[in-house]
Write a protein that holds these residues in place. Structure first.
Motif, short mmCIF file in Angstrom:
data_model
loop_
_atom_site.label_atom_id
_atom_site.label_comp_id
_atom_site.label_asym_id
_atom_site.label_seq_id
_atom_site.Cartn_x
_atom_site.Cartn_y
_atom_site.Cartn_z
N ARG A 80 8.57 52.74 17.15
CA ARG A 80 8.80 53.93 16.34
C ARG A 80 9.63 54.97 17.08
NH1 ARG A 80 3.49 56.65 15.64
NH2 ARG A 80 4.17 57.53 17.61
N ARG A 166 22.19 52.97 15.65
CA ARG A 166 21.49 53.54 14.49
C ARG A 166 20.17 52.82 14.25
NH1 ARG A 166 25.19 53.11 9.50
NH2 ARG A 166 24.20 54.95 8.66
N ARG A 167 19.26 53.52 13.55
CA ARG A 167 18.03 52.91 13.06
C ARG A 167 18.21 52.75 11.56
NH1 ARG A 167 12.31 52.79 14.52
NH2 ARG A 167 12.82 53.77 16.50
N VAL A 168 18.23 51.52 11.08
CA VAL A 168 18.46 51.30 9.65
C VAL A 168 17.36 50.41 9.06
CG1 VAL A 168 20.98 51.56 9.80
CG2 VAL A 168 19.96 49.29 10.03
N ARG A 169 17.16 50.61 7.77
CA ARG A 169 16.23 49.77 7.03
C ARG A 169 16.98 49.07 5.91
NH1 ARG A 169 10.34 52.57 5.90
NH2 ARG A 169 9.48 51.88 7.88
N GLU A 298 13.48 46.61 9.45
CA GLU A 298 14.02 47.74 10.21
C GLU A 298 14.72 47.27 11.49
OE1 GLU A 298 11.10 50.88 10.30
OE2 GLU A 298 12.06 51.89 11.98
N LEU A 315 20.96 50.20 2.33
CA LEU A 315 20.56 50.51 3.69
C LEU A 315 20.09 51.95 3.76
CD1 LEU A 315 23.20 49.32 6.29
CD2 LEU A 315 20.90 48.45 5.99
N TRP A 316 19.03 52.19 4.55
CA TRP A 316 18.51 53.54 4.77
C TRP A 316 18.54 53.84 6.25
CZ3 TRP A 316 16.74 56.54 0.62
CH2 TRP A 316 16.75 55.89 -0.62
N THR A 317 18.80 55.10 6.59
CA THR A 317 18.77 55.50 7.99
C THR A 317 17.69 56.54 8.19
OG1 THR A 317 20.44 57.18 7.55
CG2 THR A 317 21.23 55.08 8.37
N ILE A 318 17.13 56.55 9.39
CA ILE A 318 16.06 57.51 9.68
C ILE A 318 16.64 58.91 9.69
CG2 ILE A 318 16.30 57.34 12.19
CD1 ILE A 318 12.92 57.52 10.45
N SER A 319 15.85 59.86 9.18
CA SER A 319 16.25 61.26 9.19
C SER A 319 15.40 61.98 10.22
CB SER A 319 16.00 61.83 7.79
OG SER A 319 16.00 63.23 7.83
N ASP A 321 14.74 65.06 10.53
CA ASP A 321 14.23 66.38 10.12
C ASP A 321 12.71 66.40 10.08
OD1 ASP A 321 16.99 67.08 9.52
OD2 ASP A 321 16.73 65.61 7.93
#
Lengths: 321, 321
Positions: A80, A166-169, A298, A315-319, A321
């Protein structure tokens, strides 16, 4: 049922996080942690090219204990907290959580337990639902009410995904089919060892080559040929497995029932079981999971050819925030 | 079982996408689409402040048909293709997919079907597993083997999440508990109408106020008080429901069994059922789903107070690549 693959992707020539990863994996399976995996194994890429994967696979029969382990274990926290912009290796996690109705397994012999069946509380039972094409589906309870058809296609991405740093899902659609198929010949000697290494293994590899050479046509989203590993210094164990993801169970069945490369494997395995009976020293087994569409895999600073990335839908990337 | 909430978030004074949304929702439930929801309803925020939500909720008993509907329906495509940087409204999707073993429902009367039970193929059956605290858990088959404990805490975020002009996904932990609790008094008249409006409804609202005023302490991740809507021009229907997410079933039970605001609701509902018997014209019902940790809820250009955003664990943003 939970089957959670967590891996480190090691680049040739770069500093190797392998020993650190093994220590994390072992401490995350510590007997004093009530959320520890019910069973786990360490696997690694069989052929090591420019980069290779060292993989922890953990199995749980309780998804709450698994989710807590994800939160609190050394391995879960390590994955994580990895910073994709500063590590000089990659990491990935392909986690499967499904009801027992979407799982089936079969073993050529009950002498040793592998994969999910090694979990405490799971017992091997004799079955006659085997030996014909379609048996895997029939062993899966949900097949009584669900044809497990794919919900979508997975066109190959025209360009490699920008996965470095990058961290992608990657999203999966409904009913993606995961298989782990294993071979264990540690105790094989003489004629049986010779037969495994000179006949069955080349046939297995030929079947896998057909799938990896024809991923689009066969619905093969990912295929890894892996070797079971004890400690890092130990000699290679005579145990391998293949972990693959298919667009659907039907795609896997189409290859199994329809292609000469699988016929050759299947026929040989049945022949040798008949020939040697209880004295057969080569064990083959597999486990199949059919996933819901809530799954996403991931990848942290991985090569774009890793896992399902070449076929990733959104694809999703970690945010941060 | 699938319960899929898709909504548009309308800002006071801005151009309203409400009519377009209703048309999309209706066309996405078209009888000629074999993947259409088995049941659906249109709901809207009861109290309209600076912004309000217009919500489609669809129910399916087949997750593959639902996944295909997500891919191919007008509403599914609309939500997927929204550009958060150009729309002057928000949109969100909170989709629940769980095995039937993680669902329970109960109705004060079998005369009319609501929610999941309105799906073709689902029939209401009489039960005696009711009328005591803990009955909801006992009606859920998985409670026989799983205590459904939370896997994590959900600390409130110190700052509002930057959700404007972005598409974000919020992760949930294992065993988040979703409840939809409904009241239907369309056919109530005279004494029963008076009793609902002057006694039961204020008690319900008082209970909801306690939860929304004490989200951190009660484990309430989100709570919406909604009114059922037919066409946009129709007069308000006498039908409301509350959709809430709790950290766990245990948190919901703690309020229900332990707090005076729920005791007042519960006692009054039982009294009136005894008093009026079969002639009771106020129907109350609820449905509870306990989620796996694969769930994530998606928000497009939404207010940071929307849904579970204030308690989001990790946030993910869509990648255009």
């Amino acid at each position: 049922m939970v089957s959670d693959y967590i891996a480190v992707q090691i680049h040739d020539g770069a500093e190797s996080p392998a020993e650190h990863f093994i220590r994390l994996a072992e401490s995350s399976a510590d007997a004093t942690d009530s959320n520890r995996p019910d069973a786990f194994e360490i696997l690694s890429t069989a052929d090591r090219g420019e980069f290779w994967d060292l993989i922890f696979v953990g199995y749980w029969t309780d998804p709450t204990r698994h989710a807590r382990w994800s939160e609190g274990s050394a391995l879960g926290r390590w994955f994580r907290d990895l910073d994709p912009e500063t590590i000089d290796y990659g990491a990935w996690r392909e986690c499967i959580v499904v009801p027992a109705s979407r799982v089936e397994t079969v073993y050529s012999s009950p002498e040793r337990e592998f994969g999910l069946a090694a979990c405490a509380g799971i017992e091997l039972e004799s079955t006659t639902t085997n030996g014909y094409f379609g048996a895997a589906r029939d062993r899966m309870p949900i097949s009584a009410i669900d044809t497990l058809e794919p919900s979508t296609d997975y066109p190959r991405r025209p360009r490699p995904v920008p996965s470095a740093r990058r961290r992608v899902r990657a999203e999966l659609g409904a009913n993606v089919c995961a298989i782990r198929s294993g071979q264990y010949w540690e105790s094989a000697t003489g004629e049986q060892l010779e037969d495994y290494e000179s006949v069955l293994e080349p046939r297995l590899l030929s079947g896998m080559k057909h799938l990896t050479d024809n991923q689009d046509a066969t619905g093969t989203l990912s295929l890894r040929i892996l070797r079971s590993t004890g400690t890092l210094d130990a000699p290679p164990r005579r145990e391998t497995s293949v972990v693959g993801y298919f667009r659907s169970l039907d795609d896997l069945e189409t290859w199994a029932a329809g292609h000469p490369t699988h016929h050759a494997i299947h026929r040989h395995a049945i022949e040798k079981n008949r020939q040697y009976g209880d004295s057969r020293t080569v064990t083959t087994w597999h486990e199949v999971f059919v996933l819901s569409d809530a799954h996403h895999f991931e990848y942290v600073n991985c090569d774009p050819a890793t896992g399902v990335l070449p076929y990733a839908r959104r694809l999703w990337t970690i945010s941060d925030d």
